[in-house]
Motif scaffolding. Structure first.
Motif, mmCIF file in Angstrom:
data_model
loop_
_atom_site.group_PDB
_atom_site.id
_atom_site.type_symbol
_atom_site.label_atom_id
_atom_site.label_comp_id
_atom_site.label_asym_id
_atom_site.label_seq_id
_atom_site.Cartn_x
_atom_site.Cartn_y
_atom_site.Cartn_z
ATOM 1 N N MET A 1 13.121 -12.987 77.295
ATOM 2 C CA MET A 1 12.029 -12.024 77.294
ATOM 3 C C MET A 1 12.271 -10.990 78.377
ATOM 4 O O MET A 1 12.605 -11.321 79.495
ATOM 5 C CB MET A 1 10.714 -12.743 77.535
ATOM 6 N N TYR A 37 -1.147 -7.133 73.443
ATOM 7 C CA TYR A 37 0.085 -7.879 73.684
ATOM 8 C C TYR A 37 0.988 -7.009 74.546
ATOM 9 O O TYR A 37 0.767 -5.799 74.686
ATOM 10 C CB TYR A 37 0.784 -8.260 72.367
ATOM 11 N N ALA A 39 3.725 -4.637 75.626
ATOM 12 C CA ALA A 39 4.515 -3.574 74.997
ATOM 13 C C ALA A 39 4.826 -2.528 76.057
ATOM 14 O O ALA A 39 4.138 -2.439 77.084
ATOM 15 C CB ALA A 39 3.754 -2.947 73.840
ATOM 16 N N TYR A 40 5.868 -1.766 75.797
ATOM 17 C CA TYR A 40 6.315 -0.749 76.749
ATOM 18 C C TYR A 40 6.350 0.610 76.070
ATOM 19 O O TYR A 40 6.924 0.759 75.003
ATOM 20 C CB TYR A 40 7.720 -1.089 77.264
ATOM 21 N N LEU A 57 7.257 0.062 72.417
ATOM 22 C CA LEU A 57 8.251 -0.909 71.973
ATOM 23 C C LEU A 57 7.893 -2.307 72.461
ATOM 24 O O LEU A 57 7.327 -2.476 73.547
ATOM 25 C CB LEU A 57 9.630 -0.520 72.498
ATOM 26 N N LEU A 58 8.270 -3.289 71.674
ATOM 27 C CA LEU A 58 8.065 -4.683 72.042
ATOM 28 C C LEU A 58 9.200 -5.153 72.951
ATOM 29 O O LEU A 58 10.296 -4.566 72.928
ATOM 30 C CB LEU A 58 7.994 -5.541 70.791
ATOM 31 N N PRO A 59 8.987 -6.207 73.719
ATOM 32 C CA PRO A 59 10.027 -6.697 74.631
ATOM 33 C C PRO A 59 11.367 -6.998 73.957
ATOM 34 O O PRO A 59 12.413 -6.786 74.560
ATOM 35 C CB PRO A 59 9.415 -7.966 75.233
ATOM 36 N N ASN A 60 11.354 -7.460 72.702
ATOM 37 C CA ASN A 60 12.613 -7.790 72.028
ATOM 38 C C ASN A 60 13.359 -6.546 71.527
ATOM 39 O O ASN A 60 14.469 -6.666 71.025
ATOM 40 C CB ASN A 60 12.377 -8.764 70.879
ATOM 41 N N GLN A 61 12.774 -5.371 71.675
ATOM 42 C CA GLN A 61 13.413 -4.142 71.229
ATOM 43 C C GLN A 61 14.152 -3.405 72.344
ATOM 44 O O GLN A 61 14.785 -2.393 72.084
ATOM 45 C CB GLN A 61 12.375 -3.200 70.609
#
Length: 69
Positions: A1, A37, A39-40, A57-61
């Motif tokens: 993460m 949730y 997000a960045y 963007l989500l952490p996995n992106q």
């Protein structure tokens, strides 16, 4: 993460064609959202320093490549 912070430089890990973004592009975290949730908000710029995309963007992106000290 990923745990990115404000002004960290991040690498996009997947294409986002609707925004004209390709995996491997670098952007700067300009906001961190915690709710509903994590997000960045990441700003991507062109060679002239003009904003070309501003996306959440989500952490996995993303992957952090440089941390603001």
């Amino acid at each position: 993460m990923v745990n990115a912070n404000l002004l960290d430089v991040v690498l996009l890990t997947e294409d986002i064609p609707e925004e004209g973004l390709r995996a491997g592009m670098k952007g700067t975290v300009v906001e961190v959202h915690q709710n509903p949730y994590l997000a960045y908000e990441v700003e991507f710029c062109d060679e002239m320093g003009r904003t070309s995309a501003l996306v959440a963007l989500l952490p996995n992106q993303i992957r952090v490549v440089w941390r603001q000290s």
